[in-house]
Design a protein around this motif. Sequence first.
Motif, mmCIF file in Angstrom:
data_model
loop_
_atom_site.group_PDB
_atom_site.id
_atom_site.type_symbol
_atom_site.label_atom_id
_atom_site.label_comp_id
_atom_site.label_asym_id
_atom_site.label_seq_id
_atom_site.Cartn_x
_atom_site.Cartn_y
_atom_site.Cartn_z
ATOM 1 N N GLY A 14 24.437 31.850 39.923
ATOM 2 C CA GLY A 14 24.681 31.585 41.335
ATOM 3 C C GLY A 14 24.433 32.858 42.107
ATOM 4 O O GLY A 14 23.863 33.825 41.598
ATOM 5 N N GLY A 15 24.890 32.854 43.366
ATOM 6 C CA GLY A 15 24.782 34.065 44.169
ATOM 7 C C GLY A 15 23.471 34.226 44.902
ATOM 8 O O GLY A 15 23.419 34.890 45.934
ATOM 9 N N ALA A 16 22.388 33.651 44.379
ATOM 10 C CA ALA A 16 21.078 33.776 45.010
ATOM 11 C C ALA A 16 20.813 32.577 45.911
ATOM 12 O O ALA A 16 21.696 31.742 46.151
ATOM 13 C CB ALA A 16 20.000 33.899 43.943
ATOM 14 N N ALA A 17 19.595 32.456 46.394
ATOM 15 C CA ALA A 17 19.248 31.328 47.256
ATOM 16 C C ALA A 17 19.375 30.012 46.520
ATOM 17 O O ALA A 17 19.678 28.974 47.113
ATOM 18 C CB ALA A 17 17.831 31.508 47.785
ATOM 19 N N THR A 18 19.154 30.026 45.192
ATOM 20 C CA THR A 18 19.212 28.826 44.366
ATOM 21 C C THR A 18 20.073 29.087 43.146
ATOM 22 O O THR A 18 19.990 30.167 42.543
ATOM 23 C CB THR A 18 17.791 28.426 43.905
ATOM 24 O OG1 THR A 18 16.966 28.223 45.061
ATOM 25 C CG2 THR A 18 17.821 27.152 43.084
ATOM 26 N N ALA A 19 20.903 28.123 42.764
ATOM 27 C CA ALA A 19 21.642 28.193 41.503
ATOM 28 C C ALA A 19 20.738 27.675 40.400
ATOM 29 O O ALA A 19 20.142 26.603 40.518
ATOM 30 C CB ALA A 19 22.923 27.358 41.582
ATOM 31 N N ARG A 20 20.642 28.418 39.303
ATOM 32 C CA ARG A 20 19.672 28.067 38.266
ATOM 33 C C ARG A 20 20.338 27.970 36.891
ATOM 34 O O ARG A 20 21.445 28.479 36.677
ATOM 35 C CB ARG A 20 18.545 29.107 38.223
ATOM 36 C CG ARG A 20 17.836 29.280 39.564
ATOM 37 C CD ARG A 20 16.502 29.982 39.404
ATOM 38 N NE ARG A 20 16.631 31.368 38.982
ATOM 39 C CZ ARG A 20 15.593 32.158 38.652
ATOM 40 N NH1 ARG A 20 14.355 31.678 38.712
ATOM 41 N NH2 ARG A 20 15.787 33.404 38.284
ATOM 42 N N SER A 30 18.786 24.213 39.888
ATOM 43 C CA SER A 30 19.773 23.131 39.870
ATOM 44 C C SER A 30 20.038 22.684 41.307
ATOM 45 O O SER A 30 19.785 23.434 42.253
ATOM 46 C CB SER A 30 21.078 23.604 39.225
ATOM 47 O OG SER A 30 21.928 24.203 40.189
ATOM 48 N N PRO A 31 20.580 21.474 41.487
ATOM 49 C CA PRO A 31 20.893 21.004 42.837
ATOM 50 C C PRO A 31 22.247 21.479 43.352
ATOM 51 O O PRO A 31 22.610 21.160 44.479
ATOM 52 C CB PRO A 31 20.874 19.478 42.681
ATOM 53 C CG PRO A 31 21.277 19.245 41.268
ATOM 54 C CD PRO A 31 20.711 20.393 40.486
ATOM 55 N N VAL A 32 22.998 22.234 42.552
ATOM 56 C CA VAL A 32 24.287 22.748 43.012
ATOM 57 C C VAL A 32 24.033 23.847 44.045
ATOM 58 O O VAL A 32 23.284 24.795 43.778
ATOM 59 C CB VAL A 32 25.105 23.296 41.835
ATOM 60 C CG1 VAL A 32 26.407 23.923 42.328
ATOM 61 C CG2 VAL A 32 25.401 22.184 40.825
ATOM 62 N N PRO A 33 24.618 23.750 45.233
ATOM 63 C CA PRO A 33 24.305 24.709 46.292
ATOM 64 C C PRO A 33 24.682 26.138 45.931
ATOM 65 O O PRO A 33 25.702 26.388 45.271
ATOM 66 C CB PRO A 33 25.141 24.206 47.479
ATOM 67 C CG PRO A 33 25.358 22.757 47.201
ATOM 68 C CD PRO A 33 25.490 22.661 45.713
ATOM 69 N N ALA A 34 23.860 27.090 46.367
ATOM 70 C CA ALA A 34 24.124 28.510 46.186
ATOM 71 C C ALA A 34 23.957 29.191 47.550
ATOM 72 O O ALA A 34 24.559 28.764 48.524
ATOM 73 C CB ALA A 34 23.205 29.093 45.121
ATOM 74 N N GLY A 35 23.159 30.239 47.618
ATOM 75 C CA GLY A 35 22.911 30.893 48.897
ATOM 76 C C GLY A 35 24.018 31.814 49.360
ATOM 77 O O GLY A 35 24.012 32.255 50.512
ATOM 78 N N ASP A 36 24.949 32.140 48.485
ATOM 79 C CA ASP A 36 26.071 32.995 48.832
ATOM 80 C C ASP A 36 26.636 33.547 47.524
ATOM 81 O O ASP A 36 26.631 32.848 46.505
ATOM 82 C CB ASP A 36 27.141 32.197 49.586
ATOM 83 C CG ASP A 36 28.299 33.072 50.068
ATOM 84 O OD1 ASP A 36 28.286 33.446 51.250
ATOM 85 O OD2 ASP A 36 29.196 33.378 49.253
ATOM 86 N N PRO A 37 27.141 34.792 47.498
ATOM 87 C CA PRO A 37 27.684 35.356 46.257
ATOM 88 C C PRO A 37 28.822 34.552 45.649
ATOM 89 O O PRO A 37 29.117 34.712 44.461
ATOM 90 C CB PRO A 37 28.158 36.748 46.684
ATOM 91 C CG PRO A 37 27.317 37.100 47.854
ATOM 92 C CD PRO A 37 27.102 35.801 48.581
ATOM 93 N N ALA A 38 29.468 33.683 46.427
ATOM 94 C CA ALA A 38 30.602 32.908 45.922
ATOM 95 C C ALA A 38 30.222 31.506 45.473
ATOM 96 O O ALA A 38 31.097 30.749 45.055
ATOM 97 C CB ALA A 38 31.688 32.813 47.005
#
Length: 358
Positions: free
Chosen positions: A211-217, A233-241
Amino acid sequence: MTAGLVGAALALSLAAPARAGETPAAPATAASADGWRLTPTGTEVRFRGLAAVDRHTAWAAGSRGTVLRTTDAGRTWRDVSPAGAEDLELRDVEAFDARRAVVLAIGEGEASRLLRTEDGGATWTETFRNTDPRAFYDCVTFLDRRHGLALSDPVDGRFRVLSTRDGGRSWEVLPDAGMPAALPGEAGFAASGQCLVTAGSGGQDVWFATGGAATARVFHSADRGRTWTVTDSPVPAGDPARGVFALAFRDRHHGLAVGGDYRTGRPSPQAAAVTADGGRTWTPAGTPPPAYRSGVAWLPHSRSAALAVGPTGTDLTRDGGRTWRTVDTGSYDTVDCTPDGGCWASGEKGRIAVLARP
């Protein structure tokens, strides 16, 4: 608690035939296994590391260098913490049986360490201490009793992987030539000991989540960590949390991913996903858990039932991760189940629970 839901799913899973080489567990009933039963740990530390050996034996690792072990189904816990480890943050534990286990301490530089015991925690041996200030180890997993891996956040733009071939007695950093480049800000989450997982003993497949990046992988290796592929993955990321915090695979094809935003009160839409092709593609859950979840585990011998846990509750799926329903509101960080029908969960304020059954 939605009484009976977890118990009914567990009963169905335990009624299924055992896999080759396994002994069928005794069947449960819906009335006999309908919720978490807290056990008396006698501590207030947070246990993000959990290793369930069977219905009777489990290990938990947590803050202030704490390791607990039970061999009587949680009726009593023995403090088997490593001597002098009070300043370590233990976030993962992998246990082979009641006597042998490996624990991971996280942190930058030398705070990241691996320790092993062969006598039930009476003594511990430090088998790895990170000396690279750029590395931060998050999770450890074992493919069998000899082969294991530990995952660090990216160093020089690639995730770093440690390998052992002797049950955790010695470790080496694997070459990163077979590791895809990390995205800006990408990292693993040391939240539950489930950011790096296998599909059970004896295989060569291993996965880790980010996580943490623009996309969770999700990264996958089919050769014990030598080479890797990666999928969005389709789980939202885009933030360090935000991102994928935990994975669980019931075989080398079928897996679950859970996560979200770990900050209290923040929404976590699409916080779960499922794969049927070993992680090459992921589909968002039609009805995901309602909030951030940090741990996930398949129920024993089940092809469709699993539990996900987080600070605001436990969710159950009975259709392989497509839909989830909240069945408990207690706070847990991680969950682990065993082939003989044992399921355990642990989390904040010394909470360790076992799924109630006769």
